[in-house]
Enzyme design. Structure first.
Site, PDB file in Angstrom:
ATOM      1  N   HIS A 102       0.825  -1.215   0.000  1.00 37.65           N
ATOM      2  CA  HIS A 102       0.000   0.000   0.000  1.00 37.65           C
ATOM      3  C   HIS A 102       0.855   1.260   0.000  1.00 37.65           C
ATOM      4  O   HIS A 102       0.753   2.087  -0.891  1.00 37.65           O
ATOM      5  CB  HIS A 102      -0.949  -0.013   1.204  1.00 37.65           C
ATOM      6  N   HIS A 121      -1.152   1.591   8.069  1.00 34.50           N
ATOM      7  CA  HIS A 121      -2.597   1.621   7.842  1.00 34.50           C
ATOM      8  C   HIS A 121      -3.244   0.280   8.177  1.00 34.50           C
ATOM      9  O   HIS A 121      -4.343  -0.009   7.732  1.00 34.50           O
ATOM     10  CB  HIS A 121      -2.896   2.034   6.397  1.00 34.50           C
TER      11      HIS A 121
END
Length: 173
Positions: A102, A121
């Site tokens: 990501h 995250h």
């Protein structure tokens, strides 16, 4: 208030769209499903690189590695039970990039559930399921290193099945 921008679809046009949609659905059901890892278009064979020996590994304890080069941190794991894509005499040795797909955060291994976890995250990747994402913002599974174990127990990495974070391709310059 009336909206003059609406379009009257009409019965024939509506039915025509339904026929095309049904045809597409029927074709999709006839195509055999294959695992996500098998469909990877990013796979490229890197030069073979010795990572460790089977004797160096302890069950469920990660070993830090770098593959395909020093700028690509990874982890080598002996999971303790056979898994798809596992190498070695027990079929339980796997290796992954530890750069989250990501945003590139460094992943950490959680031994209790055999996942690699992102502190940025909170994406989670299942090491027993080929690095499949189980939670979080990542949009692809974790890159898994393709392993080979020779007759002396030496473990070699010989390719990657997904793009490594920060690289536009899996081609080494």
């Amino acid at each position: 208030m009336k909206c003059d921008k609406l379009v009257d679809v009409g019965r024939r046009q509506f039915l025509r769209g339904g026929v095309f949609g049904a045809t597409g659905a029927a074709v999709a059901t006839m195509i055999p499903a294959t695992p996500a890892k098998a469909q990877s278009l990013a796979r490229l064979d890197y030069p073979s690189n010795r990572l460790a020996n089977v004797a160096d590994l302890k069950a469920n304890e990660p070993m830090d590695i770098a593959y395909p080069d020093a700028d690509s941190p990874g982890v080598l794991l002996k999971l303790g039970s056979p898994v798809d894509g596992g190498a070695g005499p027990d079929g339980d040795i796997v290796a992954f990039s530890v750069l989250c797909p990501h945003k590139g955060w460094q992943l950490t291994y959680h031994a209790a559930d055999k996942t690699l976890n992102c502190p940025g995250h909170y994406s989670r990747f299942d090491c027993e399921a080929g690095g499949q994402q189980t939670w979080g913002h990542a949009t692809q599974n974790l890159p898994q290193f393709l392993l080979r174990v020779d007759d002396k127990g030496d473990i070699f990495a010989e390719g990657v099945d997904e793009l490594i974070y920060g690289r536009l391709s899996n081609v080494l310059a």
